[in-house]
Design a protein around this motif. Structure first.
Motif, mmCIF file in Angstrom:
data_model
loop_
_atom_site.group_PDB
_atom_site.id
_atom_site.type_symbol
_atom_site.label_atom_id
_atom_site.label_comp_id
_atom_site.label_asym_id
_atom_site.label_seq_id
_atom_site.Cartn_x
_atom_site.Cartn_y
_atom_site.Cartn_z
ATOM 1 N N UNK A 101 1.041 -1.290 0.054
ATOM 2 C CA UNK A 101 -0.120 0.024 0.038
ATOM 3 C C UNK A 101 0.610 1.433 0.192
ATOM 4 N N UNK A 102 1.746 1.373 0.698
ATOM 5 C CA UNK A 102 2.321 2.491 0.645
ATOM 6 C C UNK A 102 3.706 2.242 -0.719
ATOM 7 N N UNK A 103 4.194 1.642 -1.158
ATOM 8 C CA UNK A 103 4.877 1.716 -2.354
ATOM 9 C C UNK A 103 3.638 1.990 -3.359
ATOM 10 N N UNK A 108 -4.178 5.893 3.625
ATOM 11 C CA UNK A 108 -5.043 6.176 4.598
ATOM 12 C C UNK A 108 -5.848 5.395 3.892
ATOM 13 N N UNK A 109 -6.453 3.853 4.355
ATOM 14 C CA UNK A 109 -6.934 2.931 4.738
ATOM 15 C C UNK A 109 -7.172 2.157 5.973
ATOM 16 N N UNK A 160 -9.779 -7.580 5.887
ATOM 17 C CA UNK A 160 -10.048 -6.747 4.604
ATOM 18 C C UNK A 160 -9.807 -5.084 4.918
ATOM 19 N N UNK A 161 -8.671 -5.148 3.379
ATOM 20 C CA UNK A 161 -8.133 -3.536 4.148
ATOM 21 C C UNK A 161 -8.508 -2.770 2.372
ATOM 22 N N UNK A 162 -9.254 -1.488 2.953
ATOM 23 C CA UNK A 162 -9.929 -0.962 1.990
ATOM 24 C C UNK A 162 -9.479 0.632 2.117
ATOM 25 N N UNK A 163 -8.642 0.913 0.769
ATOM 26 C CA UNK A 163 -7.994 1.901 1.188
ATOM 27 C C UNK A 163 -9.217 2.648 0.795
#
Length: 180
Positions: A101-103, A108-109, A160-163
């Motif tokens: 995600x950082x790449x 914000x997630x 679950x991850x949500x961006x």
């Protein structure tokens, strides 16, 4: 391996807005084949990964940039480990999720821990052990998370991850499941 290749060639086709699509039944996910590969010989631990193209019949009005598409390639990895390694393996997957995600500059997630639904399979003992491992992995990372009460799959809890996009909308990005 031959069984996987030969099985994938037996799907129906559908014409959608003058484009021909190949259908793959949802029941033929990668997971059963990874389990068959794992069972071929004795292992103490292993990871099996595969990149696979997935197609979904999304109506043309619902398509949205890279978030809602008809076809995409997804990674599918299964980690087979002992019960007492679940927490550390989940922690490693969470680290990889965060790094990815950082790449892509998604800073914000949110993450959700989905618990056992009303209709489910498996023993209470296994569900509880997995839930404890998931909570401990979150705590080790120092992550806060939301509880999605009853939102787990019928066979396992999940993360679950949500961006969040520039407009503040949340999009489901990755799912981590633990099958006990």
């Amino acid at each position: 391996m031959a069984m996987i290749s030969s099985t994938r060639q037996m799907y129906d086709q559908i014409d959608v807005e003058n484009e021909l699509y190949q259908l793959r039944p949802h029941e033929l996910s990668i997971a059963p084949y990874h389990i068959l590969l794992f069972r071929r010989k004795l292992h103490s631990y292993t990871k099996i990964s595969e990149l696979g193209t997935v197609y979904r019949y999304e109506l043309s009005g619902s398509l949205h940039g890279l978030f809602r598409v008809r076809g995409f390639t997804q990674d599918d990895e299964h980690i087979f480990c002992l019960e007492d390694h679940i927490k550390s393996e989940i922690r490693g997957v969470l680290d990889l999720t965060e790094e990815t995600l950082h790449q892509f500059r998604f800073d914000r997630y949110e993450v959700n821990l989905s618990t056992r639904p009303e209709k489910s399979v498996g023993s209470d003992d296994i569900w509880e052990k997995v839930m404890v491992a998931l909570r401990e992995a979150f705590n080790d990372k120092g992550w806060s998370y939301k509880i999605d009460d009853g939102g787990g799959a019928f066979y396992d809890p999940k993360i679950d991850s949500k961006i969040e996009d520039a407009l503040g909308r949340k999009w489901k990005c990755s799912t981590v499941q633990v099958i006990g």
